[in-house]
Design an enzyme around this catalytic site. Structure first.
Site, PDB file in Angstrom:
ATOM      1  N   ASP A  57       0.872  -1.283   0.064  1.00  0.00           N
ATOM      2  CA  ASP A  57      -0.006   0.003  -0.050  1.00  0.00           C
ATOM      3  C   ASP A  57       0.904   1.170  -0.073  1.00  0.00           C
ATOM      4  O   ASP A  57       0.534   2.020  -0.752  1.00  0.00           O
ATOM      5  CB  ASP A  57      -0.751  -0.058   1.087  1.00  0.00           C
ATOM      6  CG  ASP A  57      -2.154  -1.021   1.029  1.00  0.00           C
ATOM      7  OD1 ASP A  57      -2.082  -1.494   0.038  1.00  0.00           O
ATOM      8  OD2 ASP A  57      -3.106  -0.791   1.920  1.00  0.00           O
ATOM      9  N   ASP A  61       0.841   4.318  -2.839  1.00  0.00           N
ATOM     10  CA  ASP A  61       0.456   5.753  -2.301  1.00  0.00           C
ATOM     11  C   ASP A  61       1.523   6.542  -2.779  1.00  0.00           C
ATOM     12  O   ASP A  61       1.299   7.574  -3.336  1.00  0.00           O
ATOM     13  CB  ASP A  61       0.374   5.685  -0.742  1.00  0.00           C
ATOM     14  CG  ASP A  61      -0.863   5.041  -0.171  1.00  0.00           C
ATOM     15  OD1 ASP A  61      -1.850   4.842  -0.957  1.00  0.00           O
ATOM     16  OD2 ASP A  61      -1.034   4.749   0.993  1.00  0.00           O
ATOM     17  N   LYS A 137     -10.175   3.290  10.797  1.00  0.00           N
ATOM     18  CA  LYS A 137     -10.234   2.899   9.329  1.00  0.00           C
ATOM     19  C   LYS A 137      -9.700   1.464   9.186  1.00  0.00           C
ATOM     20  O   LYS A 137      -8.555   1.026   9.124  1.00  0.00           O
ATOM     21  CB  LYS A 137      -9.403   3.620   8.438  1.00  0.00           C
ATOM     22  CG  LYS A 137      -9.286   3.591   6.882  1.00  0.00           C
ATOM     23  CD  LYS A 137      -8.560   4.539   6.276  1.00  0.00           C
ATOM     24  CE  LYS A 137      -8.594   4.166   4.716  1.00  0.00           C
ATOM     25  NZ  LYS A 137      -7.966   2.768   4.225  1.00  0.00           N
ATOM     26  N   ARG A 158     -17.880  -2.547  -3.876  1.00  0.00           N
ATOM     27  CA  ARG A 158     -17.821  -1.336  -4.285  1.00  0.00           C
ATOM     28  C   ARG A 158     -17.634  -1.220  -5.788  1.00  0.00           C
ATOM     29  O   ARG A 158     -18.254  -0.570  -6.256  1.00  0.00           O
ATOM     30  CB  ARG A 158     -16.748  -0.416  -3.435  1.00  0.00           C
ATOM     31  CG  ARG A 158     -16.739   0.683  -4.003  1.00  0.00           C
ATOM     32  CD  ARG A 158     -15.866   1.654  -3.194  1.00  0.00           C
ATOM     33  NE  ARG A 158     -14.430   1.284  -2.984  1.00  0.00           N
ATOM     34  CZ  ARG A 158     -13.640   2.113  -2.230  1.00  0.00           C
ATOM     35  NH1 ARG A 158     -13.871   3.211  -1.475  1.00  0.00           N
ATOM     36  NH2 ARG A 158     -12.205   1.530  -2.157  1.00  0.00           N
ATOM     37  N   LYS A 313     -14.568  12.855  10.106  1.00  0.00           N
ATOM     38  CA  LYS A 313     -15.838  13.121   9.100  1.00  0.00           C
ATOM     39  C   LYS A 313     -16.420  14.404  10.009  1.00  0.00           C
ATOM     40  O   LYS A 313     -16.251  14.506  11.171  1.00  0.00           O
ATOM     41  CB  LYS A 313     -16.847  12.112   8.942  1.00  0.00           C
ATOM     42  CG  LYS A 313     -16.550  10.892   8.303  1.00  0.00           C
ATOM     43  CD  LYS A 313     -17.348   9.728   8.195  1.00  0.00           C
ATOM     44  CE  LYS A 313     -17.014   8.481   7.932  1.00  0.00           C
ATOM     45  NZ  LYS A 313     -17.976   7.363   7.794  1.00  0.00           N
ATOM     46  N   CYS A 456      29.431 -21.768  24.958  1.00  0.00           N
ATOM     47  CA  CYS A 456      29.293 -20.784  23.513  1.00  0.00           C
ATOM     48  C   CYS A 456      29.105 -19.245  24.013  1.00  0.00           C
ATOM     49  O   CYS A 456      28.248 -18.966  24.766  1.00  0.00           O
ATOM     50  CB  CYS A 456      27.872 -21.377  22.993  1.00  0.00           C
ATOM     51  SG  CYS A 456      27.419 -20.597  21.441  1.00  0.00           S
TER      52      CYS A 456
END
Length: 745
Positions: A57, A61, A137, A158, A313, A456
């Site tokens: 994405d 973008d 979102k 959609r 919104k 080790c």
């Protein structure tokens, strides 16, 4: 989910480039770049829509932003067919096309606070905004549901925003989608078009991929792809077998109902039985919008679904109408995008490293790429079986994921980008640090381990770095470079530490001669000095005059402080396999001393809440080794605390009390609050259940607060928490917040 899409026509999996107006002021190379970008973006969007994207994405973008910049500079390039003007995805011939009652638009993006502020100023300059609605979102698949007189009659994707695909039969299999609206509070309108997002919960995605792997089928790259692939099945029974879910976030066409505010529409949708998010907030200022965005940037993984940003919104619908829309997006809303957590890059190599318990782990060497706000060069691959399961080859283009503070991981390959030059990874048979033959600790183990635990140097270095960590003794001055210097110095030949038992016996004289390589803590590979191009070497503890640096004084001061740490931290610092902070806390609370834990039988250990047979066996095995017990005795002789505070004082104030802490407290850090409870015999857990005695809430509490309210668990604010610590549970119950009080108000 992307807020953009390709066009509605497709030929041979490739859309013809737009035919822009050729004007003299557009250079030929710009026209060529515009055409290339348009064609590529359409192709990438089509693959994304099918659930098999070939770029991330973030990369999409970036390309879209470049195209917008070109069109802003040369407006004659803008045509209705440009990807900047289009919404959604192309229509396939696998599902019947259906026209939306109202166009399903996309959203414009803001990638920075400056872009968010610019949008808010534009909106406020046109209309008198007094409230914004903020919501998460969801990274899912946009769909529209149509109800007629309360009955679900159609569902569609959609598509291109005007025409979508009929997926009614598949949507009907989703449990959270009502087939009839609940009319107990409000009558159903004559017509209602609902917009929402279909998603696959993260846990369900992990279970689905595990099942697909068991069946020998390729796994999905992420939950969004899984949701898209599940919803677009020709056979609804396949869709029904996938635990899809949905949240609705808006109303399109409607008759028989009046909507005045976005928030009011959500109240109606919830009353009708439609699934609405409980994380919506109405705020009045841009600063409050910023607070919401910042909170979920930090708590991005609290929801059960993946999110990639916040949608803001204008709440008033009449103002929405006045602001209107562009050809592709409303002017009254914007999507603030968080830094991407998934990107694609080149897998340059696969190497291995050894951990503190001897586990040898493959890791990916990557072409550097920015993900989740930081540059990533390495990513975990867990084990050889995981490399095979993911199907990655050295040389692949791969999807890399970094979620919050989680170590970056390779999700899988982008098979479409293979060139034939890639090669498979072969797991080594020897320890990358000491050369000992690797083997399974027990039959059936997926991990290979170095058995040379005592000698080790790589394991000792990792154990020492772990001891210094915040989950153990919290010795800030003992970082990864210091751990390397004390265990694997270039000079002198003999390291100051042969095992961690000597840590508290160090002297200044031992530290000053040390010169050491600077190793990368993710890979144990030497870091390169950019000036010389050679591995970086430092004199870590002494300056050029051979005198102690300030780090030396700090180290010895913090070693003294570490001796006083709670018993559970000492237990964690011993690096007993499977014994993490939670198990150590339970053991320390029950046995009250390290000697009691060391002498306990498996049966006695298993009797402790939270301790199972695997942990019990691991503890018994660890204390049966002579040199392990020598470490304990060396620490004891140096003055390290081996008992719980007040171990001989009998019952404590919070014995048997389980507490959950959520939000930010003023007087306590999260660890400080936790230790305050544990000192009094209480237990702090990370999740709320009916067995929880108290939930302590600070500023910005998360979903744990909501669950506590739902279950009726007593909720304490910080003042109530002080009552709990000083007066005990009975007094704290009297100080609990009442039902009409809210920490969120």
């Amino acid at each position: 989910m992307r807020n953009h899409g390709p066009g509605s026509e497709r030929k041979d999996a490739c859309v013809s480039a737009p035919d822009p107006t050729f004007s003299d002021d557009v250079p030929a190379d710009v026209r060529e770049r515009h055409a290339r970008l348009s064609q590529d973006l359409d192709d990438y969007s089509y693959r994304y829509y099918l659930g098999s994207p070939i770029i991330s994405d973030a990369e999409y973008d970036q390309l879209m932003a470049e195209l917008r910049d070109l069109e802003a500079q040369y407006p004659s390039l803008v045509t209705p067919d440009s990807p900047t003007q289009k919404v959604g995805a192309p229509i396939s011939n696998e599902f019947a096309p259906v026209e939306h009652l109202e166009r399903m638009q996309s959203l414009d993006n803001a990638f920075s606070d400056a872009q968010l502020e610019a949008w808010a100023h534009r909106v406020s300059a046109e209309v008198p905004v007094d409230a914004f609605l903020c919501e998460l979102k969801i990274d899912g698949l946009a769909v529209a549901l149509v109800y007629e007189k309360g009955r679900l009659v159609r569902a569609a994707t959609r598509g291109d925003g005007r025409i979508g695909e009929d997926i009614t039969l598949n949507i009907r299999t989703i449990d959270t989608v009502p087939l009839r609206l609940d009319e107990s509070r409000y009558p159903a309108p004559e017509l209602l078009e609902v917009r929402g997002e279909v998603f696959l919960p993260v846990k369900a995605f992990e279970q689905l991929n595990s099942r697909l792997a068991d069946e020998g089928k390729p796994p999905f790259a992420n939950p969004r792809n899984a949701a898209a692939g599940s919803l677009r099945q020709k056979d609804p029974r396949v869709t029904a077998s996938r635990p899809l879910s949905m949240l609705v976030h808006g109303i399109g066409a409607h008759r028989g109902v009046t909507i005045t505010h976005q928030s009011q529409s959500y109240e109606l949708l919830a009353a009708w039985g439609l699934p609405v998010s409980d994380r919506i907030r109405v705020v009045s200022t841009l600063d409050e919008v910023r607070e919401y965005i910042a909170y979920y940037a930090e708590h991005r993984h609290d929801p059960e679904y993946e999110i990639d940003g916040v949608v803001v919104k204008v709440d008033d619908v009449s103002l929405q109408r006045r602001l209107g829309s562009t050809s592709r997006a409303p002017r009254w809303a914007i999507a603030y995008k968080y830094p991407p957590e998934e990107v694609t890059t080149k897998l340059l190599d696969i190497k291995t490293s050894v951990g503190r318990t001897g586990r040898v782990t493959p890791y990916a060497v990557l072409e550097p790429v920015k993900v989740a706000g930081s540059e990533v060069e390495f990513a975990t691959l867990h084990n050889a079986q995981e490399v095979a399961r993911k199907g990655v080859l050295i040389g692949d283009t791969v999807v890399v994921r970094k979620a919050g503070d989680i170590i970056p991981e390779v999700v899988g390959p982008v098979v479409e980008k293979r060139t034939g030059t890639e090669r498979p990874f072969v797991m080594p048979t020897e320890c990358p640090e000491c050369g000992s033959p690797l083997g399974q600790q027990k039959e059936g183990d997926v991990d290979l381990r170095c058995p040379n635990t005592r000698y080790c140097k790589g394991q000792l270095r990792e154990r020492l770095a772990f001891i210094a960590g915040r989950k153990a003794l919290d010795i800030e001055a003992l970082g990864y470079v210091a751990a390397t210097a004390l265990t694997q110095p270039l000079e002198p030949a003999e390291p100051p530490l042969r095992d961690e038992g000597d840590l508290f016996s160090l002297t200044v004289e031992q530290l000053l001669p040390i010169r050491t390589l600077v190793l990368d803590p993710d890979t144990a590979e030497p870091k390169i000095d950019p000036k010389t191009g050679k591995p970086k070497v430092v004199s870590f503890f002494a300056n050029q005059k051979g005198e102690p640096k300030k780090i030396v004084e700090k180290l010895f001061q913090q070693l003294e402080e570490a001796k006083k740490r709670p018993l559970w931290r000492v237990l964690v610092a011993l690096s007993i396999r499977h014994v993490g902070p939670r198990a150590a806390e339970d053991l320390a609370r029950h046995f009250r001393s390290l000697d009691a834990i060391a002498q306990a039988s498996e049966e006695e250990l298993e009797a402790v809440e939270g301790i199972g047979p695997t942990i019990a066996r691991s503890i018994v095995d660890w204390f049966s080794v002579d040199w392990h017990r020598e470490i304990v005795e060396k620490w004891r002789a140096a003055g390290v605390r081996m008992e719980e505070e007040g171990a001989d004082d009998g019952p404590r104030l919070l014995d048997g009390i389980t507490t959950v802490i959520t939000g930010t407290l003023e007087k306590y850090s999260r660890d400080g609050a936790k230790e305050a409870v544990q000192k009094l015999g209480g237990r702090v857990t990370g999740s709320v259940s009916r067995k929880t005695d108290f939930v302590v809430v600070g500023a910005n509490p998360g979903s744990k607060y909501d669950k506590a309210v739902k279950l009726g668990v007593p909720i304490l604010d910080e003042a109530g928490f002080e009552v709990l610590l000083t007066q005990g549970p009975e007094a704290a119950r009297a100080a609990r917040l009442s039902e009409d009080e809210s920490v969120l108000s």
